[in-house]
Design an enzyme around this catalytic site. Sequence first.
Site, mmCIF file in Angstrom:
data_model
loop_
_atom_site.group_PDB
_atom_site.id
_atom_site.type_symbol
_atom_site.label_atom_id
_atom_site.label_comp_id
_atom_site.label_asym_id
_atom_site.label_seq_id
_atom_site.Cartn_x
_atom_site.Cartn_y
_atom_site.Cartn_z
ATOM 1 N N TRP A 1 5.836 5.062 1.762
ATOM 2 C CA TRP A 1 6.426 5.273 3.081
ATOM 3 C C TRP A 1 7.952 5.262 3.064
ATOM 4 O O TRP A 1 8.600 6.041 3.761
ATOM 5 C CB TRP A 1 5.886 4.208 4.044
ATOM 6 C CG TRP A 1 6.161 4.471 5.475
ATOM 7 C CD1 TRP A 1 5.881 5.620 6.168
ATOM 8 C CD2 TRP A 1 6.773 3.576 6.409
ATOM 9 N NE1 TRP A 1 6.278 5.486 7.486
ATOM 10 C CE2 TRP A 1 6.823 4.244 7.656
ATOM 11 C CE3 TRP A 1 7.269 2.277 6.311
ATOM 12 C CZ2 TRP A 1 7.352 3.635 8.793
ATOM 13 C CZ3 TRP A 1 7.782 1.671 7.453
ATOM 14 C CH2 TRP A 1 7.822 2.357 8.677
ATOM 15 N N PRO B 1 2.567 2.370 9.831
ATOM 16 C CA PRO B 1 1.206 2.284 10.373
ATOM 17 C C PRO B 1 0.165 1.917 9.323
ATOM 18 O O PRO B 1 0.093 2.544 8.273
ATOM 19 C CB PRO B 1 0.966 3.702 10.900
ATOM 20 C CG PRO B 1 1.827 4.587 10.053
ATOM 21 C CD PRO B 1 3.039 3.764 9.717
ATOM 22 N N LYS C 1 -11.731 -7.995 -4.834
ATOM 23 C CA LYS C 1 -13.118 -8.301 -4.494
ATOM 24 C C LYS C 1 -13.903 -8.690 -5.739
ATOM 25 O O LYS C 1 -14.672 -9.636 -5.733
ATOM 26 C CB LYS C 1 -13.767 -7.091 -3.836
ATOM 27 C CG LYS C 1 -13.520 -7.045 -2.346
ATOM 28 C CD LYS C 1 -14.486 -6.098 -1.639
ATOM 29 C CE LYS C 1 -14.059 -5.927 -0.198
ATOM 30 N NZ LYS C 1 -13.808 -4.548 0.186
ATOM 31 N N ASP D 1 -2.264 4.784 11.118
ATOM 32 C CA ASP D 1 -2.329 5.881 10.163
ATOM 33 C C ASP D 1 -3.802 6.293 10.107
ATOM 34 O O ASP D 1 -4.653 5.468 9.781
ATOM 35 C CB ASP D 1 -1.864 5.356 8.801
ATOM 36 C CG ASP D 1 -1.384 6.462 7.912
ATOM 37 O OD1 ASP D 1 -1.177 7.581 8.403
ATOM 38 O OD2 ASP D 1 -1.192 6.197 6.706
ATOM 39 N N LYS E 1 -4.327 -11.298 -9.869
ATOM 40 C CA LYS E 1 -4.349 -10.364 -8.766
ATOM 41 C C LYS E 1 -5.604 -10.614 -7.918
ATOM 42 O O LYS E 1 -6.660 -10.922 -8.445
ATOM 43 C CB LYS E 1 -4.384 -8.942 -9.335
ATOM 44 C CG LYS E 1 -3.933 -7.902 -8.355
ATOM 45 C CD LYS E 1 -3.857 -6.539 -9.007
ATOM 46 C CE LYS E 1 -3.770 -5.495 -7.895
ATOM 47 N NZ LYS E 1 -3.799 -4.136 -8.347
ATOM 48 N N GLN F 1 5.740 0.480 -1.457
ATOM 49 C CA GLN F 1 6.041 1.584 -0.540
ATOM 50 C C GLN F 1 7.336 2.304 -0.903
ATOM 51 O O GLN F 1 7.692 3.297 -0.258
ATOM 52 C CB GLN F 1 6.104 1.086 0.909
ATOM 53 C CG GLN F 1 4.776 0.579 1.427
ATOM 54 C CD GLN F 1 3.729 1.664 1.508
ATOM 55 O OE1 GLN F 1 4.038 2.825 1.702
ATOM 56 N NE2 GLN F 1 2.470 1.294 1.311
ATOM 57 N N TRP G 1 1.051 11.091 3.429
ATOM 58 C CA TRP G 1 2.363 10.423 3.448
ATOM 59 C C TRP G 1 3.387 11.223 4.249
ATOM 60 O O TRP G 1 4.360 10.670 4.744
ATOM 61 C CB TRP G 1 2.877 10.194 2.023
ATOM 62 C CG TRP G 1 2.010 9.238 1.266
ATOM 63 C CD1 TRP G 1 1.052 9.548 0.354
ATOM 64 C CD2 TRP G 1 2.010 7.806 1.365
ATOM 65 N NE1 TRP G 1 0.452 8.415 -0.118
ATOM 66 C CE2 TRP G 1 1.024 7.327 0.470
ATOM 67 C CE3 TRP G 1 2.747 6.887 2.115
ATOM 68 C CZ2 TRP G 1 0.757 5.978 0.315
ATOM 69 C CZ3 TRP G 1 2.482 5.539 1.953
ATOM 70 C CH2 TRP G 1 1.487 5.097 1.061
#
Length: 1023
Positions: A558, A49, A594, A88, A591, A554, A518
Amino acid sequence: MPKYRPVATGQSFVKLEEDIVQRWRERDIFHESVKRRADAPLWVFYEGPPTANGLPGSHHVLSRVFKDVFPRFRTMRGFRVDRKAGWDCHGLPVELQIERELGLKNKHEIEAYGVENFNNRCRESVLAYIDEWNTFTERIGFWVDVDDAYFTLTNDYVESVWWSLKQVFDKGLLYQGYKVVPYCPRCGTALSSHEVALGYKDVLDPSVFVRFPVKGQEGVSLLAWTTTPWTLLSNAALAVHPDVTYARALKDGETFILAESLVGRVLGEGAKVVETMPGSALTGTAYDPPFHYITDYGPRGHTVLEADFVTTDDGTGIVHTSIAFGEDDFRLGEQYGIPVINPVRPDGTFDERIEEFAGRFVKDADPDIIKALEREGRLLRAEQYQHSYPHCWRCDTPLLYYAKQSWYVRTTDYRDELLANNASIDWHPEHIRDGRMGDWLRGNVDWALSRERYWGTPLPVWQCDEGHLMAIGSIDDIRAHGGEPPQDLHKPYIDDVVLNCSHCDAQARRVPEVIDVWWDSGCMPFAQWHAPHENQEQFDRHFPAQYICEALDQTRGWFYSLLAISTMLFGKSSYETCLCLGLMVDDDGQKMSKSRGNIVDPWEVLNTHGADAFRWYFFTSKQPWDGYRFSMNAVGESVRQFMLTLWNTYAFYVLYANLTTPEERGLTDVDRWIRSRLAATVELATERMEHYDTTTAGRAIGEFVDDLSNWYVRASRRRFYGPDGAAFATLHECLVTAAKLVAPLTPFIADEIFDNLDGSDASVHLCDWPQSDGRDVELEWQFEVARDAVELGRKARAEGKVALRQPLREVVIVAGDRERAAIERFAGLVRDELNVKQLRFVGQADELGHWELKPNYRALGPRFGKRMPKVAEAVAGLDAQRAARTLSQGGTVGVVIDGEEHPLSLDDVQMVLQPLEGYQVERAGTHAVALNLELDDELIREGLAREVVRAIQNARKEAGLNVEDRIALTLGGDDELVGAARAHEGYVAAEVLATQVSYDGDVAGAVAEIKGRELRIAVQRTA
Ligand SMILES: [Zn+2]
Ligand SMILES: [Zn+2]
């Protein structure tokens, strides 16, 4: 009425895709595709999610299209794939965003604002962008059931998570421990080890060598080293290794005690070792601490202790110990009975005990602490030290290691089971299993579960005044213990629920913590169904998942939480296959962020190139775990390289199929070849997609489409004007099957082609995956040989600078018997493609010219030295043709130097093939062709006739004629050009669809220039 909808070319795919989104919605194709497989075997996908508190970025396109492609593929393969969406909703990231919005700086301010209001804001924010996410999800073609999504904030979800925690509690795996934990002072909470792993950064920290004067020995100091000067304010002890050799070293009249092996490195030249001793001999030595804010450390405080963790890798071999701020320190304190005194407040500032530094953030105080050390004569040396230090993965604050109470899950009890279950997972890439994930599991530490925060699943543990603990596993459990369940299970309401202790008569209150977010997401296999409280059979049917996919990071997020929870609760992994996606960087390898301003807005890509191009780029440009150098341009490449090729081939088919009624004809070898290529592509794509490899599958489909366009259609063009039914049937078959093959990858273009060309069902996504009709491997090989000959011939033409429109007399091809038969099978194609009158075959490359031999000086020089001129002379004297043949067959030829014979092999000479006069030769490996470039008047005239055809085609286009329009043609102008057209009038008329041709020197019309001559062209549409 045309058979097919007319197809536009030269437009972007954006509008088309938007129409298809609409069509899918109207026909409800996604749900239909699942419904059709209602009774089929299940193939299970779990949605990891995302949090909808911000707009989706380009990296979400990456993960979402990989989540989409295999469920689509498996559906076509006959499985039922339910795809439940999920959101999530909890956690620190959500809280931080609200803190920023409200301008709250710390937990005091949150509590002053009110937890109820604060959590309401959090709840709103996680749902704020759901509509935008759903629009985005639909637009990129990610089919997932958003109408039946799970949300981790619902009472149902929370109740399932509670069930899991009660299981863990009942197994004795949930415990409260006083431990040194990685702690974010800004967020005011401890972090789990997998969260810590997300935030390592290289930083410069101070590195100080500090004197600890030995009591009662004037001019003698123990020397210790630290990179956290702020911990010196609460120094409690020094630690040495009992077996390491320490030295008293004299430098500039002062005595230092440190590890003998480090004397040179730390004190430099001029230091003299006057005495050595084992660390055990130093035990108990009392010293004067650098600061005196805290003095009540008990009898062993401010003395030298023994510790096994001390090394001599860096520092001085004597470790400064501050009980509250390090795991080793803490354990040492326990061992020696030194109390934990933590003078740092939860917000990371010193408390009033540290008088002159009170209220200052610990890390900010470092420079002034160093100054104080210097002032007091305690500082030997201060430097800068670069190391990798953990930061809060959300707010970027450097973490403190900090002693505090926390709740833990004893995952270390399951380390072996975790490793065994990890070994059962099919990882892509494979090295994750023993590498990233295996390393992580081998180093497993207990899961730090609790967070002293607000917006999360409340830890369902109640405690009475007697200290009894109990865990609650459901809403009914609350009632069973005499409590009244609140409408909303979150804080602050749940904190008002008072229960009867199950061990005594006292009342129990909930502990204040919420849990690690998590843990929420790791519970999704059962919590998404509200199992086991209801829908247990849904959970049973959908566990474990066949497939999950997320970004590589992850592994410690997750992927770990899913594995750890299912291992503890169900004894196995909750997923069978896991695809890991790499990082996206910009096209300079930077990378995306912003602050760099290099983020590519996914909508800009979608509105410029479309979703299919976006998807194709991710699926085929790389192995997905290798990462992407992403840019708008890179996506544009997929349009140019793949989409347009497929689309233009499809448009070509529709155009001619609408113009003519095909007549029945038999298949040609070229038809059989492309059908075999299609079968080969089906076989490879199927096998690779079964193995979660879109890269190879997609590229194979791309190569097929390229063959279809650039070889099949090109070589068969005239048959479509024909109209040859076998060619139409073959191209139709290829396009419809290709549409099915690319349906999981580029679902929009695939559906459009299928819908227009076939339309036997409401969508290509309701179709079965295509089957191979069987290959003719020999025929494929033969075509390859012919194609190689064409490619060499084209190269020869380019080298000889002869335009392709100029016909040539002949091409000579070197071929053995098998190759010759192959090329002869496709002789028409080879002649057409090379625009030559005839093919001639020879058995040996040397028949294309004659060999010249030269000595290879590099090989022969060392052997013959000064006799080289004689060798050169002897080589020149050889029968070059015979010698070349012998050498190229691996034999040797002899040369006689000063009466002695020397054998020469292929390496000793350079063989240069001088082409026959008037021929251009090209070779590649064992293949070679020679193109006869000599022109006569006849060939020149024919070449001009072809140029005339091209000029007339342009004139037709400019006059706005359709491809099928017949014309009356009048030519005038240069005599040679008109003469060439006259000489090939039948050919010219057929090519340009002229029903009548006339010549008029003064005709008014379009003017074309051909080789410096002028041609005038008048075209008139006829009925
Ligand atoms: Zn933080
Ligand atoms: Zn009790």
